[in-house]
Scaffold this motif. Sequence first.
Motif, PDB file in Angstrom:
ATOM      1  N   PRO A  79       0.816  -1.213   0.000  1.00 17.59           N
ATOM      2  CA  PRO A  79       0.000   0.000   0.000  1.00 17.59           C
ATOM      3  C   PRO A  79       0.854   1.270   0.000  1.00 17.59           C
ATOM      4  O   PRO A  79       1.892   1.330   0.666  1.00 17.59           O
ATOM      5  CB  PRO A  79      -0.793  -0.117   1.309  1.00 17.59           C
ATOM      6  N   PHE A  80       0.407   2.239  -0.780  1.00 19.54           N
ATOM      7  CA  PHE A  80       0.987   3.583  -0.851  1.00 19.54           C
ATOM      8  C   PHE A  80       2.345   3.631  -1.564  1.00 19.54           C
ATOM      9  O   PHE A  80       2.980   4.682  -1.600  1.00 19.54           O
ATOM     10  CB  PHE A  80       1.101   4.218   0.541  1.00 19.54           C
ATOM     11  N   GLN A  81       2.783   2.523  -2.137  1.00 18.29           N
ATOM     12  CA  GLN A  81       3.985   2.590  -2.962  1.00 18.29           C
ATOM     13  C   GLN A  81       3.674   3.368  -4.239  1.00 18.29           C
ATOM     14  O   GLN A  81       2.643   3.152  -4.876  1.00 18.29           O
ATOM     15  CB  GLN A  81       4.484   1.193  -3.320  1.00 18.29           C
ATOM     16  N   LYS A  82       4.574   4.239  -4.606  1.00 21.00           N
ATOM     17  CA  LYS A  82       4.385   5.074  -5.790  1.00 21.00           C
ATOM     18  C   LYS A  82       4.879   4.316  -7.022  1.00 21.00           C
ATOM     19  O   LYS A  82       5.915   3.674  -6.975  1.00 21.00           O
ATOM     20  CB  LYS A  82       5.144   6.389  -5.625  1.00 21.00           C
ATOM     21  N   ARG A  83       4.098   4.438  -8.108  1.00 18.44           N
ATOM     22  CA  ARG A  83       4.507   3.729  -9.306  1.00 18.44           C
ATOM     23  C   ARG A  83       4.058   4.426 -10.579  1.00 18.44           C
ATOM     24  O   ARG A  83       3.122   5.223 -10.586  1.00 18.44           O
ATOM     25  CB  ARG A  83       4.006   2.283  -9.281  1.00 18.44           C
ATOM     26  N   LYS A  84       4.776   4.084 -11.672  1.00 24.27           N
ATOM     27  CA  LYS A  84       4.421   4.496 -13.029  1.00 24.27           C
ATOM     28  C   LYS A  84       4.619   3.275 -13.930  1.00 24.27           C
ATOM     29  O   LYS A  84       5.613   2.555 -13.797  1.00 24.27           O
ATOM     30  CB  LYS A  84       5.325   5.632 -13.529  1.00 24.27           C
ATOM     31  N   TRP A  85       3.672   3.045 -14.840  1.00 22.65           N
ATOM     32  CA  TRP A  85       3.762   1.931 -15.777  1.00 22.65           C
ATOM     33  C   TRP A  85       4.156   2.440 -17.164  1.00 22.65           C
ATOM     34  O   TRP A  85       3.615   3.434 -17.635  1.00 22.65           O
ATOM     35  CB  TRP A  85       2.420   1.217 -15.895  1.00 22.65           C
ATOM     36  N   TYR A  86       5.070   1.735 -17.804  1.00 17.84           N
ATOM     37  CA  TYR A  86       5.441   2.010 -19.189  1.00 17.84           C
ATOM     38  C   TYR A  86       5.289   0.695 -19.958  1.00 17.84           C
ATOM     39  O   TYR A  86       6.269  -0.022 -20.212  1.00 17.84           O
ATOM     40  CB  TYR A  86       6.869   2.535 -19.276  1.00 17.84           C
ATOM     41  N   VAL A  87       4.046   0.343 -20.280  1.00 21.30           N
ATOM     42  CA  VAL A  87       3.753  -0.946 -20.914  1.00 21.30           C
ATOM     43  C   VAL A  87       2.784  -0.746 -22.079  1.00 21.30           C
ATOM     44  O   VAL A  87       2.097   0.281 -22.175  1.00 21.30           O
ATOM     45  CB  VAL A  87       3.140  -1.937 -19.899  1.00 21.30           C
ATOM     46  N   ASP A  88       2.722  -1.745 -22.936  1.00 21.83           N
ATOM     47  CA  ASP A  88       1.752  -1.787 -24.027  1.00 21.83           C
ATOM     48  C   ASP A  88       0.539  -2.570 -23.535  1.00 21.83           C
ATOM     49  O   ASP A  88       0.575  -3.800 -23.438  1.00 21.83           O
ATOM     50  CB  ASP A  88       2.374  -2.459 -25.253  1.00 21.83           C
ATOM     51  N   ASN A  89      -0.541  -1.865 -23.203  1.00 25.51           N
ATOM     52  CA  ASN A  89      -1.720  -2.507 -22.618  1.00 25.51           C
ATOM     53  C   ASN A  89      -2.314  -3.578 -23.524  1.00 25.51           C
ATOM     54  O   ASN A  89      -2.933  -4.531 -23.040  1.00 25.51           O
ATOM     55  CB  ASN A  89      -2.796  -1.456 -22.326  1.00 25.51           C
ATOM     56  N   SER A  90      -2.152  -3.427 -24.835  1.00 17.02           N
ATOM     57  CA  SER A  90      -2.773  -4.350 -25.779  1.00 17.02           C
ATOM     58  C   SER A  90      -2.082  -5.706 -25.811  1.00 17.02           C
ATOM     59  O   SER A  90      -2.606  -6.671 -26.374  1.00 17.02           O
ATOM     60  CB  SER A  90      -2.775  -3.747 -27.188  1.00 17.02           C
ATOM     61  N   ASN A  91      -0.905  -5.789 -25.188  1.00 17.47           N
ATOM     62  CA  ASN A  91      -0.133  -7.033 -25.245  1.00 17.47           C
ATOM     63  C   ASN A  91       0.130  -7.582 -23.844  1.00 17.47           C
ATOM     64  O   ASN A  91       1.200  -8.096 -23.554  1.00 17.47           O
ATOM     65  CB  ASN A  91       1.197  -6.789 -25.979  1.00 17.47           C
ATOM     66  N   ILE A  92      -0.886  -7.460 -22.976  1.00 19.55           N
ATOM     67  CA  ILE A  92      -0.744  -7.897 -21.598  1.00 19.55           C
ATOM     68  C   ILE A  92      -1.765  -8.984 -21.291  1.00 19.55           C
ATOM     69  O   ILE A  92      -2.937  -8.877 -21.658  1.00 19.55           O
ATOM     70  CB  ILE A  92      -0.933  -6.720 -20.623  1.00 19.55           C
ATOM     71  N   LYS A  93      -1.303 -10.024 -20.634  1.00 26.28           N
ATOM     72  CA  LYS A  93      -2.190 -11.049 -20.083  1.00 26.28           C
ATOM     73  C   LYS A  93      -1.757 -11.274 -18.643  1.00 26.28           C
ATOM     74  O   LYS A  93      -0.626 -11.707 -18.393  1.00 26.28           O
ATOM     75  CB  LYS A  93      -2.102 -12.340 -20.885  1.00 26.28           C
ATOM     76  N   CYS A  94      -2.628 -10.957 -17.699  1.00 24.76           N
ATOM     77  CA  CYS A  94      -2.232 -11.042 -16.299  1.00 24.76           C
ATOM     78  C   CYS A  94      -3.435 -11.295 -15.402  1.00 24.76           C
ATOM     79  O   CYS A  94      -4.589 -11.134 -15.815  1.00 24.76           O
ATOM     80  CB  CYS A  94      -1.502  -9.774 -15.863  1.00 24.76           C
ATOM     81  N   HIS A  95      -3.133 -11.692 -14.166  1.00 26.12           N
ATOM     82  CA  HIS A  95      -4.132 -11.851 -13.127  1.00 26.12           C
ATOM     83  C   HIS A  95      -3.761 -10.950 -11.952  1.00 26.12           C
ATOM     84  O   HIS A  95      -2.579 -10.764 -11.640  1.00 26.12           O
ATOM     85  CB  HIS A  95      -4.216 -13.298 -12.649  1.00 26.12           C
ATOM     86  N   PHE A  96      -4.789 -10.398 -11.309  1.00 25.24           N
ATOM     87  CA  PHE A  96      -4.597  -9.507 -10.172  1.00 25.24           C
ATOM     88  C   PHE A  96      -5.085 -10.177  -8.887  1.00 25.24           C
ATOM     89  O   PHE A  96      -6.102 -10.880  -8.891  1.00 25.24           O
ATOM     90  CB  PHE A  96      -5.397  -8.213 -10.347  1.00 25.24           C
TER      91      PHE A  96
END
Length: 291
Positions: free
Chosen positions: A71-88
């Motif tokens: 919690p509260f960790q700061k982040r920025k994503w630099y990814v191609d959303n169209s080429n992602i397969k993941c589980h949360f």
Amino acid sequence: MIHFQFLKNKYGRELLMDIGSYNDIPNYFFEPILHSTDFYEIIFFLNGNGILELDNQKINIENNTILFISPFQKRKWYVDNSNIKCHFLFFKDDFFSNFFSDKLFSIKLQFFYNKTKPLFIRIIDNHMQKYQEVFQDILLELTKFKSDSEHIIRSLLYFTLIKLNRVYSETYHLSSNTQNNTTSFMFKLLLQSEIRNNRTVHFYSQKLGVSRITLNKCIKNQFGITSTAMIDEFVLFEIKSLLLYSKLNINEIADLFHFSEPNHLSRFFKRHTNLTPKEYRCNYQNGSSVI
């Protein structure tokens, strides 16, 4: 900075955890804009690409990567959303602490609030498949909720986290013990809240009611470093975060951590990084690695 809060009534009842794939949660914030959340996140990338900037780390997102975000960790994503397969996998601390009467459960997991080790692991295909099977069981309980579903969900989630803790600990040569050494976990918890105000082993040993020698032995057994070194890790992490993501100058940061002089902070920082605070901030602003 954008801050996201946990949606505890998503399923029509208060449930402090959630699970799903990118198809289920398409609005997950994979964006290069500084943001944070108020809950724990574990993200299992079957297919991944790009980079995550997570506090003081830059992590390459590859296939079969598992990320651990506190919690509260700061982040920025630099990814191609169209080429992602993941589980949360998302959850609030209270989801476990209330049920197991263990306020330290999340602190006991080596991959949460770890200030120095990489916040990811990479696993092989068949191991990722096993986690997916567990997720399907959890998802079934969420969508077809019964009177005992919450107990099953907690059990499956608890099993998953303990197994992940073992793999993470083995990967980075840490202790996977979660049942003993309460002093070390209390120390880690205290550091989260007290690090800006107290930087001495004496303070924490008094607070925990143990001698400096006993505290040092507990920390060494659990985390593989001395209590002084762990305090320094937490201080360094916080200073780096302020240099990267705040506009505070060196004098203001020194005051925040009760350094008697700004140059004392600068010496501390350079001893651990071989850079001055100014050089570290400038390197980041010029596009250099944050590590």
